[in-house]
Each structure stands twice: as C-alpha cells, then as structure tokens.
Write a protein that holds these residues in place. Structure first.
Motif, mmCIF file in Angstrom:
data_model
loop_
_atom_site.group_PDB
_atom_site.id
_atom_site.type_symbol
_atom_site.label_atom_id
_atom_site.label_comp_id
_atom_site.label_asym_id
_atom_site.label_seq_id
_atom_site.Cartn_x
_atom_site.Cartn_y
_atom_site.Cartn_z
ATOM 1 N N LEU A 77 0.838 -1.202 0.000
ATOM 2 C CA LEU A 77 0.000 0.000 0.000
ATOM 3 C C LEU A 77 0.870 1.249 0.000
ATOM 4 C CD1 LEU A 77 -2.659 -1.016 2.654
ATOM 5 C CD2 LEU A 77 -2.967 -0.945 0.193
ATOM 6 N N LYS A 78 0.313 2.337 -0.542
ATOM 7 C CA LYS A 78 1.008 3.618 -0.514
ATOM 8 C C LYS A 78 1.118 4.104 0.923
ATOM 9 C CE LYS A 78 -0.899 5.136 -4.910
ATOM 10 N NZ LYS A 78 -2.121 5.834 -5.317
ATOM 11 N N GLU A 79 1.994 5.083 1.140
ATOM 12 C CA GLU A 79 2.217 5.628 2.490
ATOM 13 C C GLU A 79 0.907 6.033 3.166
ATOM 14 O OE1 GLU A 79 4.865 6.224 4.643
ATOM 15 O OE2 GLU A 79 5.812 4.730 3.333
ATOM 16 N N ASP A 80 0.056 6.731 2.429
ATOM 17 C CA ASP A 80 -1.192 7.234 3.015
ATOM 18 C C ASP A 80 -2.302 6.182 2.981
ATOM 19 O OD1 ASP A 80 -1.570 7.150 0.331
ATOM 20 O OD2 ASP A 80 -2.418 9.168 0.129
ATOM 21 N N ARG A 81 -1.979 4.981 2.598
ATOM 22 C CA ARG A 81 -2.912 3.847 2.557
ATOM 23 C C ARG A 81 -4.121 4.121 1.668
ATOM 24 N NH1 ARG A 81 -2.717 2.697 8.989
ATOM 25 N NH2 ARG A 81 -0.791 1.501 9.011
ATOM 26 N N SER A 82 -3.934 4.912 0.617
ATOM 27 C CA SER A 82 -5.077 5.218 -0.238
ATOM 28 C C SER A 82 -5.229 4.173 -1.341
ATOM 29 C CB SER A 82 -4.917 6.597 -0.863
ATOM 30 O OG SER A 82 -3.736 6.613 -1.636
ATOM 31 N N GLY A 83 -4.244 3.322 -1.510
ATOM 32 C CA GLY A 83 -4.329 2.317 -2.563
ATOM 33 C C GLY A 83 -3.008 1.610 -2.708
ATOM 34 N N ALA A 84 -2.947 0.650 -3.643
ATOM 35 C CA ALA A 84 -1.725 -0.111 -3.824
ATOM 36 C C ALA A 84 -0.697 0.722 -4.580
ATOM 37 C CB ALA A 84 -2.026 -1.387 -4.589
ATOM 38 N N LYS A 86 -8.818 -11.929 -16.218
ATOM 39 C CA LYS A 86 -8.849 -10.479 -16.002
ATOM 40 C C LYS A 86 -9.843 -10.127 -14.910
ATOM 41 C CE LYS A 86 -7.137 -8.540 -20.276
ATOM 42 N NZ LYS A 86 -7.499 -8.213 -21.664
ATOM 43 N N ALA A 87 -10.958 -10.871 -14.877
ATOM 44 C CA ALA A 87 -11.972 -10.599 -13.858
ATOM 45 C C ALA A 87 -11.393 -10.789 -12.467
ATOM 46 C CB ALA A 87 -13.179 -11.512 -14.063
ATOM 47 N N VAL A 88 -10.586 -11.836 -12.285
ATOM 48 C CA VAL A 88 -9.987 -12.074 -10.964
ATOM 49 C C VAL A 88 -9.081 -10.898 -10.590
ATOM 50 C CG1 VAL A 88 -8.455 -13.565 -9.633
ATOM 51 C CG2 VAL A 88 -10.116 -14.580 -11.184
ATOM 52 N N GLY A 89 -8.278 -10.435 -11.549
ATOM 53 C CA GLY A 89 -7.409 -9.284 -11.301
ATOM 54 C C GLY A 89 -8.210 -8.052 -10.917
ATOM 55 N N LYS A 90 -9.309 -7.832 -11.637
ATOM 56 C CA LYS A 90 -10.171 -6.681 -11.390
ATOM 57 C C LYS A 90 -10.779 -6.749 -9.998
ATOM 58 C CE LYS A 90 -12.546 -4.686 -15.341
ATOM 59 N NZ LYS A 90 -13.685 -4.978 -16.223
ATOM 60 N N ILE A 91 -11.244 -7.939 -9.637
ATOM 61 C CA ILE A 91 -11.884 -8.113 -8.324
ATOM 62 C C ILE A 91 -10.873 -7.785 -7.226
ATOM 63 C CG2 ILE A 91 -12.849 -9.815 -6.734
ATOM 64 C CD1 ILE A 91 -13.952 -11.266 -9.261
ATOM 65 N N LEU A 92 -9.647 -8.282 -7.375
ATOM 66 C CA LEU A 92 -8.619 -8.018 -6.364
ATOM 67 C C LEU A 92 -8.278 -6.532 -6.339
ATOM 68 C CD1 LEU A 92 -6.192 -11.053 -6.707
ATOM 69 C CD2 LEU A 92 -7.735 -10.530 -4.825
ATOM 70 N N ASN A 93 -8.152 -5.931 -7.523
ATOM 71 C CA ASN A 93 -7.818 -4.506 -7.585
ATOM 72 C C ASN A 93 -8.865 -3.643 -6.915
ATOM 73 O OD1 ASN A 93 -5.332 -4.055 -8.632
ATOM 74 N ND2 ASN A 93 -5.992 -4.183 -10.773
ATOM 75 N N ALA A 94 -10.128 -4.071 -7.015
ATOM 76 C CA ALA A 94 -11.196 -3.296 -6.387
ATOM 77 C C ALA A 94 -11.182 -3.496 -4.876
ATOM 78 C CB ALA A 94 -12.547 -3.732 -6.960
ATOM 79 N N LEU A 98 -2.604 -4.300 -9.609
ATOM 80 C CA LEU A 98 -2.313 -5.582 -10.245
ATOM 81 C C LEU A 98 -2.546 -5.484 -11.742
ATOM 82 C CD1 LEU A 98 -4.105 -7.840 -7.639
ATOM 83 C CD2 LEU A 98 -1.676 -7.319 -7.803
ATOM 84 N N GLU A 99 -1.711 -6.177 -12.492
ATOM 85 C CA GLU A 99 -1.875 -6.197 -13.945
ATOM 86 C C GLU A 99 -2.012 -7.640 -14.387
ATOM 87 O OE1 GLU A 99 1.562 -4.370 -15.674
ATOM 88 O OE2 GLU A 99 1.272 -2.564 -14.448
ATOM 89 N N VAL A 100 -2.989 -7.886 -15.246
ATOM 90 C CA VAL A 100 -3.135 -9.227 -15.814
ATOM 91 C C VAL A 100 -2.442 -9.223 -17.166
ATOM 92 C CG1 VAL A 100 -4.744 -10.994 -16.545
ATOM 93 C CG2 VAL A 100 -5.314 -9.523 -14.616
ATOM 94 N N VAL A 101 -1.434 -10.099 -17.322
ATOM 95 C CA VAL A 101 -0.655 -10.115 -18.566
ATOM 96 C C VAL A 101 -0.839 -11.445 -19.286
ATOM 97 C CG1 VAL A 101 1.055 -8.472 -17.750
ATOM 98 C CG2 VAL A 101 1.392 -10.916 -17.339
ATOM 99 N N LYS A 102 -0.393 -11.475 -20.532
ATOM 100 C CA LYS A 102 -0.484 -12.680 -21.358
ATOM 101 C C LYS A 102 0.300 -13.818 -20.716
ATOM 102 C CE LYS A 102 -0.708 -12.950 -26.310
ATOM 103 N NZ LYS A 102 -0.071 -12.517 -27.550
ATOM 104 N N GLN A 103 -0.170 -15.030 -20.922
ATOM 105 C CA GLN A 103 0.468 -16.181 -20.282
ATOM 106 C C GLN A 103 1.965 -16.245 -20.605
ATOM 107 O OE1 GLN A 103 -1.152 -20.081 -21.215
ATOM 108 N NE2 GLN A 103 -0.754 -20.676 -19.111
ATOM 109 N N GLY A 104 2.743 -16.417 -19.555
ATOM 110 C CA GLY A 104 4.182 -16.580 -19.737
ATOM 111 C C GLY A 104 4.950 -15.280 -19.800
#
Lengths: 210, 231
Positions: free
Chosen positions: B167-174, B203-211, B178-184
């Motif tokens: 998390l950032k210093e002020d805890r406002s976000g990461a 991508k949905a899993v990445g999005k859910i975690l990012n939210a 997270l980035e979802v990239v092509k396999q490998g």
C-alpha cells in the motif's frame, strides 16, 4: 368418495419394473427434462439429483396414497403440491447435512423438484388411486428408472466432457476433454443420442417379434 | 353424472364439501409445517458444522501454515471485533493463526463480475510482507473447461502465492495496481499470468482483487495490533 373408481393394482413386481423400462419417466415419457438436462453434467450431480428425486417421489406417493380417501378431489392437486413441497424441503436439509458441495452444485434444481412433473404425475395417476404398497413400488420403480436415466446421462457427459468419472481421471494428460458435452448443449446432444438408440432398438425388437 | 350436475358441484353451492376441503388442506399444511420444523431443528447443528468446516477449509487453502481461524467483524467505524461463533455480520474478515498463535495472515472475501456471473473469491493476505498469499474461488459460474480453470489451474493459482499488493504511504491504494498479462510474460511481482482460453475470467480475478485491495487492506493494516493478539 365417488371418484375412487379407476385402476387398482396388486403390489406386484410388474408395478416396480414398469417404471424402469416400459414406462421410464425420462426415456419413454420424456418427463422431468429440466433436471435431466441441467444437472447431468457430472456423475455425482446426476446421482444425487436422482436419489433426491426418488426420496421425494416415494415419500409423497406414500402420503398421497394413505390420505387419498380423506381429501376431496377438488383440492387434490393443492394437496399433492403441499406434500411434495414438504418432502423437498426435508430433502434440501438432508442434502445440506450430507454435502454442502453437492448442494451448491445442484443449486436451484433442488427446490425445483417440487414442480417435477414425474412426481406430480405419479401422485395424480397412481398414488391417489392405489393402496400404499403398490404406490411404494410404483414410486421406487419410477425413481430407479429416473436414476438410471439421469445417471447414464451424467456418466456419459462427464466421461466425454471432463475425461473423468466421479472426479477420477480416466485418461492420461493427453486427453483433450470434449468440453461442449458438459455445457448445456451437450445435454441435448447426449439425450438425443440415447433416445435415438432406444427408439432404434425398440423398432428392431418390434420387427423381430413380427 | 351429467354436465349440468357437475357444474353445481362448486364449493359455494355445497358448504359441507367446502368445509371438508378446508379441513383437509389445513390438516395437511399443519402436519407439513410440523414435519419441516422438526427436520430443520434436527439438521441445523450438522449444517452449521458443515458450513464452519467449509469456511475453515477455504481459509486453510489461502493462508499457508494456518492452524486456527478467528472471524472478525468490521464495524462501521472501521474497527475489528472478534465475532462469536454463530453471530452474523455484514462485513467480516478471517484471521488465521499458526501453531504458536502468531498471525499467519488474513483471509478476505471479494466479488465481482466474471464472464458468466458474479465470481466470489477468498484471498489470503500477509500483512507483514504485504503480499497476497493465495486465492480460492468460493463461487463461480464460469464456463466449465475454460473459465472455471481460474480455480483449478495450478499455474494460474501460483500467481497468487506471493503477489505484491504493497500500500502507498497514506494507505489510499496499492503502489502497483495488479496487472493481468499474457500467459508466460509475468515479470513483476504485481503481475498475473492469465490463462490462455480464459482471458476474460483471468482479467476478472485481477479486477476483483484490484477493487478489493484499496478498500479492505487499509483496514487490516490499521487494526494490525488487534489482529496480532489472538482472542
């Protein structure tokens, strides 16, 4: 009651066997298609659905048959539904105690057993006109017929679509599952295929009899 | 019986029969009600035990080395209160402790839209390292054989064994969303290798975690002292 006329059957083996082959609810009457197509994507799901339905079928047959002389015919359908809904609720609780995983996999289809036309059909056409013992046999026969049918579909679809049976992989890693078979469309393919073979067999048996 | 006669056989025309009908229906309904409540009472302990066991299993799966699980309620002021066994709360998190009673990680629920329907996941978070340490798909209706690999594919799940969510210093976000990239092609600790054939679900899993990360992780960090003391 005046509407007690109708066939009365002695409790014979015939009553039991009829539901399995000659009057198979799925393959002959094409009843209960909704659960047959929807939850036959794996052997475990199909078997649990078959057992749950048979449980409700036999118990509701017993109750409907035992109070058939006490209920006026005008409200019989309402009474059937009430009895069936009660046993479905009971089956739902029992299923949750046995396995939450299977309960989750069957999802909405457990409560939907209430409106399964096989159960209502047996209550109306058999249990409400026959004594308890034949009704039990009829329920068991129809239930076993349903289990055989849905399990056949479930096993076939799991083998083709996931390459496994009861979750145990049958083929090596080289096997590429035929995914469409566990998707809804695969249910129609497999059902159509089984019906085709059955119709063809019956046609041939008739031909030989002549 | 002729047709005309049959028509008079309505409940209104014959009060005696309508009484019989009401008696029959009320009788069946009463017995049904009793039966259902008896079965409900009888099966309730077993069902509760099953649910608790399923939750424990899920938490064990997302935090390595956990021995006991304690459920915390997140209050509206953002405080954490240990929850009694059968109490329910709107927002919960599960703290996992290892054999020595040390905090091993926190399991959090998150959900969001997948390819077919809502995906519900449980993810483990290590507040010391600030890493996601495991995920478990609680509920999804992703396409069998394709999208449902997000819960089965070992290569994909390996993405979440040490996923950077500092998390950032002020805890406002990461610091790094997270980035979802092509396999490998995963090269950074905050990237997720997607599954070929299940891109949307990955991508949905990445999005859910990012939210979920900027929303839930600051609460964990703020209340770390409460969490560290095993109740």
């Amino acid at each position: 009651m005046q509407d007690m006329a109708g066939q009365t059957a002695a409790p014979t083996l015939e009553t039991f066997l009829e539901g399995i082959w000659k009057e198979n609810p799925v393959f002959i009457h094409l009843l209960g298609m909704c659960p047959v197509l929807a939850v036959s994507n794996s052997a475990v799901n199909a078997l649990s659905m078959g057992l749950a339905t048979t449980f409700v079928l036999v118990l509701s047959n017993i109750v409907v048959s035992s109070i058939r002389n006490l209920v006026p015919s005008q409200v019989r359908i309402a009474m059937f539904i009430m009895v069936i809904a009660t046993f479905v609720t009971v089956a739902e609780y029992l299923l949750q105690t046995i396995s939450l995983e299977i309960y989750a996999a069957l999802g909405a289809y457990v409560p939907l057993i209430v409106v399964n036309c096989i159960i209502l059909g047996r209550a109306e056409s058999f249990a409400s006109k026959n004594p308890i013992l034949p009704s039990i046999l009829d329920g068991l026969g129809t239930g076993v017929g349903f289990i055989i049918a849905i399990f056949m579909m479930g096993a076939l679809r799991e083998i083709l679509g996931s390459g496994s049976l009861f979750g145990v992989a049958l083929f090596g890693d080289q096997f590429e599952p035929w995914v469409v078979m566990i998707l809804p469309s695969g249910g129609f393919f497999v059902l159509g295929f089984i019906l085709l073979i059955l119709a063809w067999t019956q046609e041939r048996m008739k031909g030989e009899a002549k | 019986m002729s047709e005309a006669e049959q028509k008079t056989e309505t409940p209104e025309a014959n009060p005696a029969r309508s009484g019989e009908m009401i008696r029959a229906l009320v009788g069946v309904a009463a017995v049904s009600g009793i039966l259902i409540s008896v079965v409900f009472q009888w099966t309730l302990p077993a069902i509760k035990a099953n649910r608790a066991e399923a939750l424990q299993k899920a938490v064990f799966a997302v935090i390595p080395g956990v021995k006991t699980v304690v459920t915390f309620e997140v209050t509206q002021e953002g405080k954490l209160v240990a929850l009694k066994e059968d109490k329910e709360a709107e927002e919960k998190m599960y703290a996992g402790y290892d054999q020595q009673g040390q905090l091993a990680g926190v399991a959090l629920e998150a959900q969001g839209q997948g390819y077919q329907d809502v995906i519900k996941i449980l993810y483990g978070y290590n507040p010391e390292k600030e890493h996601v340490v495991g995920i478990n798909i609680l509920d999804s209706k992703e396409t069998p054989g394709l999208g449902d690999k997000i819960g089965k594919d070992p290569k994909f799940l390996a993405n979440f064994e040490a996923l950077d969510v500092r998390l950032k210093e002020d805890r406002s976000g990461a610091v790094h969303p997270l980035e979802v990239v092509k396999q490998g092609t995963k090269s950074k600790a905050w990237q997720i290798d997607s599954i070929t054939g299940a891109t949307i679900s990955s991508k949905a899993v990445g999005k859910i975690l990012n939210a979920s990360v900027p929303q839930r992780l600051p609460v964990v960090q703020k209340n770390l002292d409460t969490l560290k003391e095993k109740p």
